[in-house]
Design a protein around this motif. Structure first.
Motif, PDB file in Angstrom:
ATOM      1  N   SER A 341      71.529  23.839 -19.851  1.00 55.56           N
ATOM      2  CA  SER A 341      70.772  23.919 -21.103  1.00 55.56           C
ATOM      3  C   SER A 341      70.025  25.233 -21.285  1.00 55.56           C
ATOM      4  N   LYS A 342      70.786  26.290 -21.332  1.00 54.98           N
ATOM      5  CA  LYS A 342      70.182  27.592 -21.638  1.00 54.98           C
ATOM      6  C   LYS A 342      70.257  27.786 -23.147  1.00 54.98           C
ATOM      7  N   ASN A 343      69.188  28.260 -23.751  1.00 45.03           N
ATOM      8  CA  ASN A 343      69.300  28.654 -25.152  1.00 45.03           C
ATOM      9  C   ASN A 343      68.423  29.866 -25.404  1.00 45.03           C
ATOM     10  N   LEU A 344      68.201  30.172 -26.690  1.00 47.96           N
ATOM     11  CA  LEU A 344      67.475  31.410 -26.985  1.00 47.96           C
ATOM     12  C   LEU A 344      66.085  31.396 -26.376  1.00 47.96           C
ATOM     13  N   LEU A 345      65.476  30.196 -26.320  1.00 43.43           N
ATOM     14  CA  LEU A 345      64.079  30.162 -25.921  1.00 43.43           C
ATOM     15  C   LEU A 345      63.915  30.008 -24.422  1.00 43.43           C
ATOM     16  N   ARG A 346      64.785  29.176 -23.794  1.00 40.97           N
ATOM     17  CA  ARG A 346      64.542  28.993 -22.360  1.00 40.97           C
ATOM     18  C   ARG A 346      65.734  29.479 -21.554  1.00 40.97           C
ATOM     19  N   SER A 347      65.419  29.872 -20.339  1.00 36.73           N
ATOM     20  CA  SER A 347      66.478  30.479 -19.539  1.00 36.73           C
ATOM     21  C   SER A 347      67.347  29.424 -18.884  1.00 36.73           C
ATOM     22  N   GLY A 348      66.943  28.180 -18.957  1.00 40.25           N
ATOM     23  CA  GLY A 348      67.785  27.134 -18.376  1.00 40.25           C
ATOM     24  C   GLY A 348      67.581  27.036 -16.876  1.00 40.25           C
ATOM     25  N   THR A 349      68.142  25.979 -16.281  1.00 41.27           N
ATOM     26  CA  THR A 349      67.991  25.846 -14.826  1.00 41.27           C
ATOM     27  C   THR A 349      69.350  26.086 -14.186  1.00 41.27           C
ATOM     28  N   LEU A 350      69.316  26.741 -13.037  1.00 44.78           N
ATOM     29  CA  LEU A 350      70.561  27.106 -12.359  1.00 44.78           C
ATOM     30  C   LEU A 350      71.137  25.900 -11.641  1.00 44.78           C
ATOM     31  N   VAL A 351      72.406  25.610 -11.896  1.00 45.86           N
ATOM     32  CA  VAL A 351      73.052  24.502 -11.186  1.00 45.86           C
ATOM     33  C   VAL A 351      73.618  25.004  -9.863  1.00 45.86           C
ATOM     34  N   GLY A 352      74.354  26.110  -9.920  1.00 47.44           N
ATOM     35  CA  GLY A 352      74.933  26.644  -8.685  1.00 47.44           C
ATOM     36  C   GLY A 352      75.625  27.960  -8.972  1.00 47.44           C
ATOM     37  N   THR A 353      75.884  28.747  -7.924  1.00 47.83           N
ATOM     38  CA  THR A 353      76.551  30.024  -8.126  1.00 47.83           C
ATOM     39  C   THR A 353      77.688  30.179  -7.129  1.00 47.83           C
ATOM     40  N   PHE A 354      78.564  31.112  -7.469  1.00 50.74           N
ATOM     41  CA  PHE A 354      79.656  31.471  -6.555  1.00 50.74           C
ATOM     42  C   PHE A 354      79.750  32.974  -6.640  1.00 50.74           C
ATOM     43  N   LYS A 355      79.842  33.675  -5.481  1.00 49.26           N
ATOM     44  CA  LYS A 355      79.983  35.125  -5.617  1.00 49.26           C
ATOM     45  C   LYS A 355      81.020  35.681  -4.664  1.00 49.26           C
ATOM     46  N   LEU A 356      81.660  36.740  -5.113  1.00 44.82           N
ATOM     47  CA  LEU A 356      82.580  37.452  -4.228  1.00 44.82           C
ATOM     48  C   LEU A 356      82.595  38.893  -4.699  1.00 44.82           C
ATOM     49  N   ASP A 357      83.086  39.802  -3.867  1.00 45.42           N
ATOM     50  CA  ASP A 357      83.104  41.182  -4.347  1.00 45.42           C
ATOM     51  C   ASP A 357      84.442  41.494  -4.992  1.00 45.42           C
ATOM     52  N   VAL A 358      84.416  42.489  -5.851  1.00 45.34           N
ATOM     53  CA  VAL A 358      85.600  42.829  -6.636  1.00 45.34           C
ATOM     54  C   VAL A 358      86.751  43.239  -5.713  1.00 45.34           C
ATOM     55  N   MET A 504      77.154  32.238   2.565  1.00 46.54           N
ATOM     56  CA  MET A 504      78.254  31.389   3.027  1.00 46.54           C
ATOM     57  C   MET A 504      79.116  32.180   4.013  1.00 46.54           C
ATOM     58  N   PHE A 505      79.689  31.475   4.981  1.00 49.86           N
ATOM     59  CA  PHE A 505      80.556  32.168   5.937  1.00 49.86           C
ATOM     60  C   PHE A 505      81.927  31.511   5.930  1.00 49.86           C
ATOM     61  N   PRO A 506      83.058  32.214   5.942  1.00 55.91           N
ATOM     62  CA  PRO A 506      83.092  33.675   5.880  1.00 55.91           C
ATOM     63  C   PRO A 506      82.681  34.166   4.493  1.00 55.91           C
ATOM     64  N   PRO A 507      81.951  35.279   4.425  1.00 56.16           N
ATOM     65  CA  PRO A 507      81.489  35.773   3.130  1.00 56.16           C
ATOM     66  C   PRO A 507      82.653  36.374   2.368  1.00 56.16           C
ATOM     67  N   LEU A 508      82.570  36.345   1.051  1.00 57.08           N
ATOM     68  CA  LEU A 508      83.659  36.931   0.259  1.00 57.08           C
ATOM     69  C   LEU A 508      83.263  38.348  -0.151  1.00 57.08           C
ATOM     70  N   CYS A 509      82.403  38.979   0.658  1.00 57.09           N
ATOM     71  CA  CYS A 509      82.034  40.356   0.396  1.00 57.09           C
ATOM     72  C   CYS A 509      82.376  41.110   1.648  1.00 57.09           C
ATOM     73  N   ARG A 510      83.060  42.232   1.487  1.00 52.82           N
ATOM     74  CA  ARG A 510      83.664  42.810   2.666  1.00 52.82           C
ATOM     75  C   ARG A 510      82.804  43.870   3.326  1.00 52.82           C
ATOM     76  N   ARG A 511      81.864  44.437   2.565  1.00 50.50           N
ATOM     77  CA  ARG A 511      81.136  45.547   3.173  1.00 50.50           C
ATOM     78  C   ARG A 511      79.632  45.315   3.115  1.00 50.50           C
ATOM     79  N   LEU A 512      78.993  45.768   4.155  1.00 50.64           N
ATOM     80  CA  LEU A 512      77.552  45.698   4.212  1.00 50.64           C
ATOM     81  C   LEU A 512      77.078  47.151   4.150  1.00 50.64           C
TER      82      LEU A 512
END
Length: 2030
Positions: A341-358, A504-512
């Motif tokens: 429920s994000k809209n113009l006025l409120r930023s909404g609550t985060l349900v979950g994320t997924f990340k990986l590097d390009v 998360m392991f293994p991470p989906l980001c290859r470089r530190l």
């Protein structure tokens, strides 16, 4: 005699065998010996034409790790050597080494024994020495073996006798000199690895050095090398220089220069990332309104919001464009998050994320993830588990990548979420949380970060001299950053802190990324950056290890160390581009701990934490050792003239040592302790810099001399200068202290050398294949043999574990995994070697290339030790240009394989400009070329540091320090010099870079050798100059000993330039070569002389820019002077003046060829200098001869040529590889005889145009038939061919293809077996009834009747969708077949290594199949339980061919006889990829063809009937007169268009352009769609050749402003029209006269066939009785009836003719595949974004000549209209609904239940039942009807809705959403919001059948949905049952919250109209009122509550309105009451 420096230094054990002679041999022949000890064999050189005695005189040495045992054996085998066959064994000598072990030195002479162990007469004499560790066995000196005849010239050598050779002989001769004029037998390192062959075949000399080379074990490999000696005898002798320009010559003292000059990393490139968010499932949370956010780097994009659903469907497409360097791109984090429920006025609550590097996406196959599920997790609570899944496509496109989008099939298999997670291969689907600990201990050697002025100011204020840098460390990982604290004012900060990431392991980001930054309020800048690749510090194998590293020092490099406020190279400090100077080193360690998320005390947030850690001991990173770096500058040439006026010096630095200008920042506290193993770095460097004589310590410790004395350059030529070193070569040396971690570098070196060797071998193999020479498989086998030997050698060497101090966990683990990898690689290499056959070379080559990548990856050591060495050229105290040399490359080791590849070798080093200056043109010009010698090693090992220098020098030491013996020289003085003449035979160059605006160049070459340079003449306007010029360099003086110069001459640099009339010549490219050297005493003649011409690849930056064909020879001038040299016997051309041509023995042998040219026409010529081209002509030139086309009189009217064929004769080299290119140039003839060049094209290889006469004898068709039927499998799902042979007698020689109905067989068995015995029958069956039957066998419990599709219901789209499905099936089948083949191969390999032969393998080939079957069947199980699968059995629909690429790709651009040559003009663009064609340089196209053949031509061709001599070889060419054609373009749909509007959508419409006509279909734009279905056809009339380029473009409609082009595709219609593949109108799979599959072509199959036979001069077609037809010698069978519209059957021959057409490729001689009815998929491109696909369009084109009858109307392909349906849902009852409310008085639980439902989305059509109040048991009775009308597309299984996106939208947008019915149960509340209790979603296409009773209804119906039988409402029409309501509890588990009894009834709109029903319980067909329990009891218990029910519920709005009104009235009353008083007050001014 032996000098050993310190006791810690041990002598390596070795066994040396000196093979003297073999006597009493029989016969005459070439002999070779093989000496083996402990499984390691050496070959001797080949002795040619020996009679009875073979004098080998060669020594072999085995360095050994363990003591020799008395019973070990030595074996020597002597062979008769053969170039072609395997070598024949003469005899063997075996000896037990007991005596040798006892005595240490033995001379033996003995007879050989043959195969049967009987002695033969042949005698062998050898000498053996054994050297042990403790020196117990007699030590021997260098002089002992020296009684060798001189002709051997030092071929014998001790490989690693660095410690044994008595170098510093007490006789006082200088170490570089040889003793008593006998050559010293020490070569610097074996040099096999660092070999460099600059385009020279191996000289026979080098071939004698077989003893050098433990890796050559393959006799075939030997044969091949020896064959090279034979000069021109063998196809292999042409050198392979063209691949690597600098290939390999076994060279000892020089290493290979690097030809690619430009740093590749830091340059920005275009990238486009497209993300499609399809849908989300299983989101955690109640009744949510989810939005998906896609974030890359800083950019965010959002989908629209879907209301009140846990499984929203989006199908939205986002595109991100970037222009950054690759490293930056691939490190960006791509984050997908779901927000509630994000809209113009409120930023909404985060349900979950997924990340990986390009980078992870880019490294996938096709650079993309397609239809994969990303698993969401919550960053703030790692114990929470999975938060849901998002299904998406992610693709990353760089310039020049083309992405194959998998065809959009219907989504079936993808519902299996677990099986399709968005993770790279090999990552487990269950990823765990882990902590990543990065410990930052301390840093050293930081540079100043303030200017000195500021320092003085500071000093004045604070009163003390503080360090000018405030460092802190910053670590970035997976999109998060952590910092250490700031250490104020410190060049040696100590942090001792750790930064903790939770990820998360293994991470989906290859470089530190680790950075040291300088904290500054104004300007916070990076000091240095280091990237750690996690794949290199971990291993994911089953014996792998978690990421671990250190504690280890990492070195950081960046810009130069002098501080400026605006550092131009600041990017380098951020890690972009190659660092040009040492910045600092940082001590870090990394560890990973997998978390147990179930434990309680865990911190659940993923915030980055920073904690202190304890200090680390000094010795933890290794023992401090003193290292010694020595360098000598032998030559400094090619110094850019801009720098040439001031004196120049060179400075060498390692770390901060040796850096005099800006190296060291003095520490504030100089009182450092010395106890920690050697001085601190700063202290040392102070010593270096401020050392006066007294400071030198007494033990003779040397001072460093890091730079050469300044010297003024001298002019070489007008571009370059050189330094006049001549015989005096300046030296540098530096002492430095580092932790001793050499082992790491040694292991890397061994692997690098193996990789170099492998790469070189593979290049050879590729070249042999490319040039079609004999026996590539032999060479590959040799390469593999070498590889396996080297791998086992690695395992023995790397295991030596000398110093345990400072060994980290990573060292140990890496060693283990490298050993495992190398061992298995060696095994696999052996296995593959045995499988390399003639026909498998190519695929095995691919496998071996993987080894190469693997080796390179393993060799890269993640834990640094010694920093790299930098060489800077300094002029005027400014740093000008640099070179960076990895320290491991020059590191010394006593073991040869471990030694750096350039250690103790002379290397050509090219200096280049730092940072961004090095990009582009500036980076290509060499700033200086050095010939440099470098040596780095432990100080105590430094005795031998001069041994690799060319001999013949005296050391010149610094005068003051005479007392000390061991001081290195400050310079070397050479007293041996040789004089040579260099002859450079510059023959020609080809495919050069176009440097002028005309698209051509005016090239000349400049040749540099030593300090000399010369140029060839300038040839104007050509990209393929043939200079044919000999450049002679006289009196070239080279320093050093003659023999060494012979084997190791310096390299020649050849630069090509484009001469400009004004200004400086422009650089085209550069290449290197190595001359073939002849000494005075050698004979000038075969096999070595005269040299052969070879190709050298020319590089411009990192790109290739052409080839140079040349030869180089270096001839020593003896006492007799030049007269003794071979004469230069060229005919001096009178017209070329003093220019010498290339002499006869070297220039190629020529033959007479005739080249015929077919001139067809010119197309698309652009304006030249604003003037139109009007009267063009084409000039063809090859090797100085040529021909001109006829003049086109008026290009506008007719751009074709009037004369079609012309020819010319020319003398060309016999060797095809040396053929010069053919130049095509187009000129425009203007008035007054002026000509303007329009454009040109160079045909680099004429090979494909060489005419080869047809082979009359071969049975051509048999081969083609096999191919063709391979195709058939793919082209048509219904035609299944199968071998079939009935004994029918046909006239012999006829081949029969049968087409009658026949039971079907499995789809993949479509191979037709026809053998050349000609009486074969090809059977192609056309019946699918069998298939139907099989499908119809009911699976258990199925109660659905399938109805045969009615012919009238089928339309073109049915055909299209059926075809797509077939295409998908074929793709899957191909993939499966590939996978199966691979598994099969793996099994075979496994079997072989387990020593089982594959044939005996118990279940050969069965296992993989079973595997794939299992996979498949498990998926099927999910799909069809109960047989009620989603898709009906496939009805019999005629199909067409769907190509998922352009038609041109399938049919070789339709250049079967008419070729298109692009004409170029203008300068070539300098792109990293030359693969990307510079479209803007193309100024037009020439259409025509070439044919070349040797004269005279055989008679029979010209004698054939109907031979037209004017047409030459182009006999059946049609006329090129203008022709009118009707073009019909069918556009089906576009997919994945690039969004053009802000909202991430586009409003596409079609524009079609052909010549001057244009169709803009603007009014039919499709609103807000990125996957629009157009379904339209367009007709255009055109006249070829004037209008032949069709452009189909997709534009984006805009309400205001101009419409934008999304992308376009261009089709050359002319080539299609004239192609033999008949691309005018595709041939359908069946012939029918009505219905959806009606025949489109105005010509019937019989007419087409008759025409083809006539054109091909074939006999036929003859139609016979019984449905057969004969064409040429083939008979085809088929059926002969056809049904017309009324259903009557008629006889027809069309089917027969069609059968022949569909098998036309099987017809001998003229057959080729005719194009089937098809749809092609073409990429859309946009000129503004070159090379990046902007979407794809599916279409096809039909062409009909206007001179034949007009075709029928176009097929209707308009999109299917969705069908209107009405879904009626009756909610009867609910049960077991959970109770929410508590009663006030009694406290009992109850619920006020109502049910809500919707189909299209909540806003559109949600409907609620009435409320069942006060249910105490969860039972509710409703009898309530919902009615949902909707539009549905059967084919796509989607509901179509049209609505405005927002109130501002201009028009409605069409959406397609899955048909899902959502039912929810709610608890009604009066004053607060209603409570959501549970929901169920039913996919109307497949949902579980409802339970019969409430009892049977359970949670499993949702949880185990996949396993339950499913039904489709579209088939069942009516269904009733109980379904569960579910919601998630606190732990995210599903819980049952109620059950609903519902009835679903589906009707079409027409049926619904006939029997209408009311909503709720209304008329018509009202439902009866539910029987609800009486609430009357409540009067007594709670009277108020009852009143509330009755009154409030029915009248609540009324009451509210009344209240509002009352309030308003009150306000008005008050106002009126009080206004008079106020007015009075105001008026009276009170």
């Amino acid at each position: 005699m032996l000098l050993i420096f310190s006791s810690s230094f041990q002598v390596e054990m070795a066994l040396v065998v000196y093979l003297k002679t073999v006597t009493e041999l029989r016969g005459k022949g070439d002999r070779i010996a093989k000496v083996t000890f402990r499984g390691l064999s050496f070959f001797s050189r080949v002795l040619e034409n020996c009679e009875d005695e073979a004098r080998f005189e060669q020594a072999f040495r085995w360095p050994i790790g363990s003591q020799v045992d008395g019973d070990e054996m030595l074996e020597i085998q002597v062979f008769n050597y053969s170039k072609v066959f395997t070598n024949r064994l003469i005899g063997t000598f075996r000896m037990v080494l007991q005596k040798v072990v006892e005595e240490g030195h033995l001379e033996v002479s003995d007879t050989l024994i043959d195969d049967n162990n009987t002695a033969i007469r042949t005698n062998i004499s050898i000498e053996i020495k054994y050297q042990t560790m403790d020196g117990s066995v007699k030590v021997w000196s260098d002089g002992e073996f020296l009684d060798i005849p001189d002709d051997c010239d030092g071929t014998f050598q001790f490989e690693t006798d660095s410690l044994l050779s008595g170098r510093s002989l007490s006789s006082g001769t200088s170490p570089g000199r040889s003793i008593h004029g006998i050559p010293t037998f020490r070569k610097a390192g074996k040099g096999v690895f660092s070999a460099m062959k600059l385009g020279k075949t191996r000289s026979s000399k080098d071939d004698h050095k077989k003893g050098d080379d433990p890796a050559i074990l393959d006799a075939e490999d030997l044969d091949r090398k020896a064959m090279r000696l034979g000069g021109g005898l063998d196809p292999d002798t042409i050198s392979l220089a063209s691949v690597t320009a600098v290939t390999t010559n076994v060279s000892n003292k020089r290493s290979k220069p690097d030809i690619k000059m430009e740093p590749s990393s830091g340059r920005p490139v275009d990238y486009q990332i497209s993300v499609t968010v399809i849908e989300a499932r299983q989101l955690v949370g109640l009744n949510m309104d989810p939005v998906v956010c896609v974030e890359i780097g800083e950019e965010k994009k959002y989908t629209s919001m879907k209301e009140s659903t846990n499984c929203p469907y989006y199908n939205e497409y986002f595109v991100f464009d970037f222009h950054v360097p690759p490293d930056v791109m691939f490190d960006k984090i791509l984050k997908i998050s779901v927000i509630h429920s994000k809209n113009l006025l409120r930023s909404g609550t985060l349900v979950g994320t997924f990340k990986l590097d390009v980078g992870t996406v880019y490294s996938q196959a096709e650079h993309q993830f397609h239809h994969k599920w990303a698993m969401l997790s919550e960053p703030d609570d790692i114990t929470a588990g999975c938060k849901g899944y998002v299904k998406c496509d992610i693709a990353v496109v760089g310039k020049g990548d083309n992405i194959k989008t998998p065809h959009k099939a219907n989504e079936t298999d993808e519902d299996d979420i677990e099986g399709n997670l968005l993770l790279p291969e090999g990552v487990p689907s269950e990823r765990q949380w882990a902590r990543f600990y990065v410990k930052i201990y301390r840093a050293e050697g930081l540079p100043k970060m303030n200017t000195s002025i500021l320092a003085n100011v500071k000093k004045a204020f604070i009163g003390e001299n503080r360090d000018l840098v405030d460092p802190y460390a910053l670590v970035q990982f997976a999109g998060q950053k952590g910092k250490t604290s700031v250490q104020k004012s410190s060049y040696e900060p100590i942090w001792n802190e750790q930064i903790v990431f939770t990820e998360m392991f293994p991470p989906l980001c290859r470089r530190l990324k680790v950075q040291i930054r300088d904290s500054d309020k104004v300007n916070d800048v990076a000091i240095g950056t280091h990237f750690i690749d996690l794949r290199k510090i971990a291993n994911d194998g089953d014996k792998g290890f978690l990421p671990t590293m250190g504690p280890a020092w990492v070195n950081m490099y960046g810009s130069t160390r002098n501080y400026t406020l605006m550092d131009e190279h600041q990017d380098l400090n951020e890690g972009l581009g190659e660092g040009v100077s040492f910045r600092a080193r940082l001590l870090i360690s990394i560890a990973v701990e997998i978390l147990d998320t179930s434990s309680t005390e865990i911190i659940s947030s993923t915030e980055v934490q920073m904690e202190p850690v304890s200090n680390i001991s000094e010795s933890a990173t290794g023992k401090m050792e003193e290292f010694f770096l020595f360098g000598s500058f032998l030559e400094a040439t090619m110094i850019d003239r801009k720098i040439g006026d001031k004196p120049i010096s060179f400075e060498v630095t390692i770390g901060n040592y040796g850096n005099q200008i800006d190296g060291v920042s003095k520490p504030g506290s100089a009182k450092k302790k010395k106890e920690d193993g050697g001085e601190s770095e700063e202290e040392e460097s102070e010593l270096i810099h401020n050392s006066s004589d007294e400071e030198a310590e007494d033990d003779g410790d040397l001072l460093s001399v890091p730079s050469t004395p300044p010297m003024k350059p001298v002019i070489t030529d007008r571009n370059y200068f050189h330094l006049p070193y001549f015989e005096k070569k300046p030296c540098i040396y530096i002492k430095s202290w580092w932790q001793d971690q050499r082992r790491r570098l040694y292991n890397s070196n061994i692997m690098d050398k193996i990789a170099d060797k492998l790469e070189e071998g593979l290049n050879d193999v590729q070249e042999i294949i490319k040039t079609e020479k004999a026996y590539p498989e032999r060479r590959l086998r040799g390469v593999l043999e070498e590889l396996s030997t080297s791998c086992s050698r690695f395992v023995t060497l790397a295991n030596k574990d000398q110093n345990l101090s400072g060994r980290t966990k990573l060292d140990r683990e890496r060693l283990k995994s490298c050993m495992r990898e190398m061992e298995s690689m060696g095994q696999q290499a052996k296995t593959i070697r045995s499988q390399v056959k003639r026909n498998t070379v190519r695929e095995k080559l691919k496998l071996v290339l993987n080894f190469l990548h693997r080796l390179r990856f393993l060799a890269d050591e993640p834990q640094h030790s010694i920093p790299d060495v930098f060489i800077w050229m300094i002029s005027n105290n400014k740093r000008i240009a640099y070179a960076r040399i990895p320290s491991k490359d020059i590191l010394f080791s006593i073991v040869d394989e471990e030694m750096g590849k350039d250690c103790g070798k002379v290397k050509a080093v090219f200096l280049r400009l730092p940072g961004k200056k090095g990009f582009g043109h500036a980076g290509w010009t060499v700033q200086a070329k050095l010939e440099m010698y470098l040596w780095l090693g432990l100080n105590k090992q430094r005795k031998d540091f001069l041994s690799g220098l060319p001999s013949g020098f005296e050391e010149n030491k610094a005068a003051k320090e005479i007392g000390i013996q061991a001081v290195p020289p400050v310079s070397l003085v050479y007293n041996m010099k040789q004089v040579f003449q260099l002859r450079a035979h510059m023959y020609q160059a080809r495919s050069l870079f176009a440097a002028d605006n005309s698209g051509l160049s005016d090239p000349f070459a400049r040749v540099f050798f030593s300090t000399h340079s010369q140029v060839t003449e300038v040839l104007s306007e050509t990209l393929c100059p043939t200079w044919d010029q000999l450049l002679v360099f006289d009196n070239v003086e080279l320093y050093g000993e003659a023999g060494e110069l012979r084997d190791d001459p310096p390299i020649i640099v050849i630069e090509l330039y484009d001469q400009d009339t004004v200004g400086k010549a422009e650089f085209i490219g550069r290449t290197f070569a190595k001359p073939l050297t002849k000494m005075v005493d050698e004979h000038y003649g075969p096999p070595r002389f005269p040299p052969q011409l070879e190709y050298y690849q020319i590089y411009r930056g990192n790109c290739t820019a052409g080839d140079l064909l040349a030869a180089f020879e270096l001839l020593q001038i003896g006492p007799a002077g030049r007269a003794a040299l071979p004469p230069i016997d060229g005919p001096t051309d009178s017209d070329r003046g003093p220019i010498l041509p290339v002499p006869l023995g070297i220039r190629p042998v020529l033959s007479r060829y005739r080249i015929e040219v077919l001139f067809w026409g010119l197309r698309d010529l652009k304006r030249i200098n604003l003037a139109q081209v009007d009267r063009p002509r084409v000039d063809i030139e090859c090797a100085g001869k040529g021909v001109q086309s006829a003049l086109i009189q008026n290009y506008k009217k007719n751009p074709n040529f009037s004369t079609l064929v012309k020819w010319f004769e020319v003398d060309l080299p016999e060797n095809e590889l040396l053929h010069p290119p053919l130049n095509i140039r187009v000129v425009d003839c203007r008035a007054f005889g002026r000509y303007t060049l329009v454009g040109s094209h160079a045909v680099t290889s004429l090979r494909k145009f060489i005419y080869s006469p047809p082979d009359k004898t071969a049975n051509n068709w048999a081969h083609t038939a096999r191919l063709a039927n391979g195709y058939m499998a793919l082209t048509n799902g219904t035609s299944h061919s199968r071998p079939h042979s009935r004994p029918i007698s046909y006239p012999s020689g006829d081949i029969v293809v049968n087409m009658d109905p026949e039971p079907n067989i499995k789809k993949m068995d479509t191979v037709v077996k026809i053998d050349a015995t000609t009486d074969a029958v090809v059977k192609v069956d056309l019946d699918d009834k069998e298939k139907e039957k099989k499908k119809k066998k009911k699976k258990k419990g199925e109660d659905v009747e399938e109805d045969e599709p009615d012919e009238s219901m089928l339309d073109w789209w049915s055909k299209y969708f059926a075809s797509i499905e077939t295409m998908m099936e074929n793709l899957r089948a191909q993939e499966a077949a590939l996978a199966e083949a691979e598994e099969r191969e793996d099994l075979e390999i496994a079997a072989e290594s387990a020593e089982i032969k594959a044939d005996e393998f118990p279940m050969k080939g069965t296992k993989p199949k079973e595997k794939s079957k299992d996979k498949k069947s498990s998926k099927d199980k999910k799909k069809n339980h109960d047989g009620t699968e989603k898709r009906p059995p496939k009805p019999k629909v005629d199909e067409l061919m769907v190509y998922n690429k352009e038609l041109e790709c399938e049919y070789a651009n339709f250049e079967d006889w008419l070729h298109t040559f692009n004409l170029y003009r203008g300068k070539a663009g300098d792109d990293d990829d030359h693969n990307v064609v510079d479209d803007d340089r193309i100024v037009g196209r020439f259409k025509g063809s070439l044919c070349m053949y040797k004269l005279p031509l055989s008679e029979e061709i010209t004698r054939e009937s109907g031979f037209d001599p004017n047409m030459g070889m182009f006999q059946s060419t049609p006329h090129n007169d203008p022709i009118n054609v009707l073009i019909r373009i069918y556009i089906i749909r576009a997919t994945d268009l690039h969004p053009a509007d802000i909202n991430g959508k586009a409003d596409p419409y079609i524009v079609i352009r052909l010549g001057k006509s244009e169709i803009r279909d603007k009014e039919n734009y499709i609103s807000k769609q990125l996957n629009p279905v157009f379904g339209k056809s367009f007709d255009i009339e055109a006249t070829f050749p004037m209008e032949s380029m069709l452009t189909v473009a997709v534009y984006d409609w805009d309400l205001v402003g101009t419409d934008d082009l999304i992308g376009e595709t261009k089709i050359d219609l002319e080539n299609r029209y004239y192609s033999k593949h008949r691309a005018t109108c595709g041939i359908a799979s069946n012939y029918s006269v009505h219905g959806y599959n009606v025949w489109r072509d105005p010509q019937k199959p019989t007419q087409i066939l008759a025409k083809l036979c006539k054109e091909g001069k074939l006999d036929g077609p003859h139609y016979g009785p019984g449905g057969r037809v004969k064409v040429a010698n083939r008979v085809f069978l088929g059926f002969t009836e056809i049904e017309d519209e009324s259903g009557l059957k008629k006889q027809t021959e069309e089917h027969l003719a069609l059968t022949v057409l569909r098998h036309w490729e099987e017809i001998p001689r003229v057959g080729c595949k005719l194009i089937p009815e098809h749809v092609e998929t073409r990429p859309l491109l946009n000129p503004d974004k070159p090379g990046i696909e902007q979407g794809r369009i599916e279409m096809w084109v039909d062409m009909f000549p206007m001179d034949i009858p007009a075709p029928g109307p176009a097929i209707d392909i308009s999109p299917r209209k969705p069908k209107r349906y009405e879904l009626r849902v009756i909610i009867w009852n609910t049960d077991e609904v959970i109770l929410e409310d508590d009663d006030y008085f009694t406290g009992e639980k109850s619920s006020d239940i109502f049910v809500r439902g919707w189909l299209k989305g909540q806003q559109e059509d949600k409907q609620d039942t009435d409320v069942h109040y006060h249910s105490l048991t969860g039972e509710g009775n409703f009898n309530w009807r919902f009615v949902y009308p909707f539009d549905y597309l059967m084919a796509e299984e989607k509901i179509v809705i049209s609505k405005k996106e927002s109130m501002f939208s201009w028009d409605e947008t069409e959406y397609k959403i899955p048909a899902r019915l959502t039912l929810q149960v709610w608890d009604a509340d009066h004053f607060s919001a209603d409570d959501f209790l549970g929901a169920i979603e039913l996919d109307l296409n497949k949902f579980p059948r409802g339970a019969k009773t409430a009892k049977q209804c359970s949670l499993n119906m949702v949880l185990k949905e996949h396993e339950l039988p499913t039904i489709s409402i579209f088939k069942q029409k009516r269904v009733k049952g109980w379904w569960p309501f579910v919601a998630r509890d606190e732990n995210d588990e599903f819980e049952l919250t109620g059950k609903v009894e519902a009835e679903l009834h589906l009707m079409t709109a027409e049926e619904a109209e006939k029997s209408p029903v009311g909503l709720g319980r209304n008329e018509p067909e009202p439902l009866e009122k539910p029987n609800r329990p009486d609430t009357s009891l409540m009067w007594f218990m709670n009277p108020l509550k009852s009143i509330r029910y009755f009154i409030w519920h029915n009248y609540r709005w009324l009451i509210l309105k009344a209240l509002a009104l009352l309030l308003l009235l009150l306000l008005v009353g008050l106002f009126l009451y009080s206004i008079p008083g106020y007015l009075v007050k105001k008026l009276l001014g009170a």
